[in-house]
Design an enzyme around this catalytic site. Structure first.
Site, PDB file in Angstrom:
ATOM      1  N   GLU A 268       0.837  -1.202   0.000  1.00 42.32           N
ATOM      2  CA  GLU A 268       0.000   0.000   0.000  1.00 42.32           C
ATOM      3  C   GLU A 268       0.870   1.250   0.000  1.00 42.32           C
ATOM      4  OE1 GLU A 268      -3.581   1.941   2.763  1.00 42.32           O
ATOM      5  OE2 GLU A 268      -2.335   0.305   3.526  1.00 42.32           O
ATOM      6  N   LYS A 324      -9.549   2.789  -3.406  1.00 41.73           N
ATOM      7  CA  LYS A 324     -10.071   2.243  -2.159  1.00 41.73           C
ATOM      8  C   LYS A 324     -11.485   2.743  -1.920  1.00 41.73           C
ATOM      9  CE  LYS A 324      -8.625   1.338   2.622  1.00 41.73           C
ATOM     10  NZ  LYS A 324      -7.643   1.637   3.686  1.00 41.73           N
ATOM     11  N   CYS A 380      -5.753  -2.935   2.342  1.00 38.73           N
ATOM     12  CA  CYS A 380      -5.644  -2.870   3.795  1.00 38.73           C
ATOM     13  C   CYS A 380      -6.948  -3.224   4.515  1.00 38.73           C
ATOM     14  CB  CYS A 380      -5.150  -1.476   4.196  1.00 38.73           C
ATOM     15  SG  CYS A 380      -4.588  -1.340   5.906  1.00 38.73           S
TER      16      CYS A 380
END
Length: 508
Positions: A268, A324, A380
């Site tokens: 990430e 995301k 994540c």
């Protein structure tokens, strides 16, 4: 008074059993003890006030240990110790309000319904886990079902997901408690029948997991030589200008060291510079990936129309951008930005100005030897949301998870996060590649087994083979909230039936 102290002790110990059953402790049988203890308290509470107190104590110990890593995340940006302790304690005490409500509501409205122990209590347990997934943006952590990750029973997640596993844990826990009640009343015959039922459920779920693992629901279509890269950049230095060039040099060296890879995954926000700031570097990635017939996925921060996005970009034989969808409050955006910005360093990080994707995201397309395949990209914290991963994995051949667990330091969170991620592989019957900044990176098969993993706090290059898979598990055919909705519907129906008959019955 003595009885109240004993109940309080049971509440604290039962709450501790939940995180102790999960990674990194992995004393998984304790999950049944903890859930049974909670049910026992639900029936022993003599008043609504006592139920509030016992539920809160349960939550204090559950979250006091289970999310103690909040303090570690504060320390990565040198938050004063007193403030880190204060904020962590406040967060845990606030989370403890959830089991407080759960136990109080059961004591007040549910415990005298028919089958209150063996049916109502397990259904209500699952509903409350589900509420934690979305309430106040969600905290889907410490679910009971994750405790079964290292047992054959975990393979049943391909059938009904982690919520189904939690329901199974709750039913078994209720059965164990009922055996105790029956023995206490010297009703040995009834105790034997219940005990046999509990053992039968344990045995059946274990047998199903052994005979029908998650991988059996999907079909292998090929293999990939993969690499998960772990940079081990200290979080305190990551976003500094002095670290920018060393980071770029590290990844350039990785490409030189691993020429024969089909799919390479970087963590990430692997590079803190945006792609348009380093066009030559990114053009070289594209050229090198194409020449080697290699797909490269990297975490980056992108800028579009004045908004920053935590994203994954594909290079070489991979193409497309994934943004995301589910951001972390206080980590990637500030709910009360006008008041919090500037108060402590934690709220002034570059990553705390992100925006979620405006549109539903799609898998990333890649090619190998001219044949396309699709990758479900997950960033994540998104790995903790079963339905988000389910929607992406349905149309994909592989799951790729990138993360930056450096926030958590040397705490229990990276191990919990890995355990949660493994469950996503089982639910979806897909192999999974995971790259993190400082561990734990891993290669995981469709049955949730960790084939390889990195150590923490070291630079690592994990290489191996993963399988491309197609087909749907039963879990993927329905929304992940199907089990919680079913539980809630049954609770409503049973409550209405009991009220209509006007015959509330004792719990057991």
């Amino acid at each position: 008074m003595q009885s109240s102290k004993w109940l309080a002790l049971v509440a604290l110990l039962s709450g501790l059993c939940i995180p102790l059953a999960l990674a990194p402790f992995n004393f998984w049988p304790l999950i049944f003890v903890g859930v049974a203890g909670f049910f026992w308290l639900s029936f022993r509470a003599a008043s609504a006030r006592q139920a509030l107190w016992l539920g809160w104590l349960f939550g204090v110990s559950q979250y006091g240990l289970g999310v103690s890593w909040i303090y570690s995340s504060m320390q990565t940006v040198d938050t004063p110790i007193w403030l880190g302790v204060l904020l962590t304690a406040g967060f845990c005490l606030a989370l403890a309000l959830l089991p407080l409500f759960q136990l109080w509501f059961f004591q007040r409205f549910l415990r005298r319904l028919p089958l209150a122990l063996m049916l109502i209590a397990p259904l209500w347990w699952v509903v409350n886990e589900w509420v934690r997934e979305w309430l106040f943006t969600g905290m889907p952590w410490l679910f009971a079902g994750y405790a079964l990750s290292d047992t054959p029973m975990a393979q049943n997640a391909a059938l009904f997901g982690v919520y189904g596993l939690s329901l199974m844990v709750a039913v078994i826990s209720a059965g164990m408690l009922r055996v105790g009640y029956r023995l206490q009343r010297q009703q040995r015959r009834s105790a034997q029948i219940t005990a046999l039922s509990v053992v039968g459920l344990l045995g059946l779920s274990t047998l199903v997991g052994l005979v029908q693992p998650a991988s059996d629901w999907t079909q292998a279509t090929g293999t990939l030589k993969v690499a998960a890269i772990q940079s081990n950049v200290d979080q305190r230095r990551k976003w500094t200008s002095a670290q920018q060039q060393p980071t770029l040099d590290f990844y350039s060296q990785v490409l030189r060291d691993l020429p024969d890879i089909d799919l390479m995954l970087w963590p990430e926000a692997a590079m803190t510079l945006r792609p348009e700031q380093i066009p030559t570097y990114m053009a070289d990635l594209q050229r090198l990936g194409t020449e080697r017939d290699m797909a490269l996925l990297t975490g980056v921060v992108t800028l579009d129309a004045g908004r920053y996005y935590n994203a994954i970009l594909g290079y070489g034989m991979a193409s497309g951008e994934y943004r995301k969808q589910h951001l972390v409050p206080f980590g990637e955006y500030l709910p009360l930005e006008k008041y919090l910005r500037g108060t402590i360093a934690f709220f002034d990080l570059p990553t705390s100005v992100m925006y979620p994707a405006a549109q539903p995201q799609r898998p990333i397309r890649a090619e190998l030897n001219g044949q396309p395949y699709f990758i479900a990209p997950v960033i994540c914290y998104e790995a903790t949301y079963p339905d988000l991963v389910r929607r992406l994995a349905r149309d994909s051949d592989l799951i790729a998870v990138i993360s930056n667990d450096a926030w958590f330091g040397d705490s229990i969170a990276p191990h919990q996060h890995l355990q949660i991620t493994r469950m996503r592989a089982i639910e979806n019957g897909r192999d999974l590649l995971r790259a993190t900044q400082n561990g734990v990176s891993a290669l995981i098969d469709a049955d949730g087994r960790v084939l390889q993993h990195s150590e923490q706090f070291v630079a690592a290059k994990l290489t191996g083979e993963l399988t491309l898979r197609t087909g749907l598990t039963p879990f993927q055919r329905l929304p992940s909230a199907f089990i919680p909705w079913l539980c809630l519907s049954l609770l409503i129906v049973l409550s209405l039936m009991a009220r209509r008959k006007n015959r509330p019955l004792a719990a057991d």
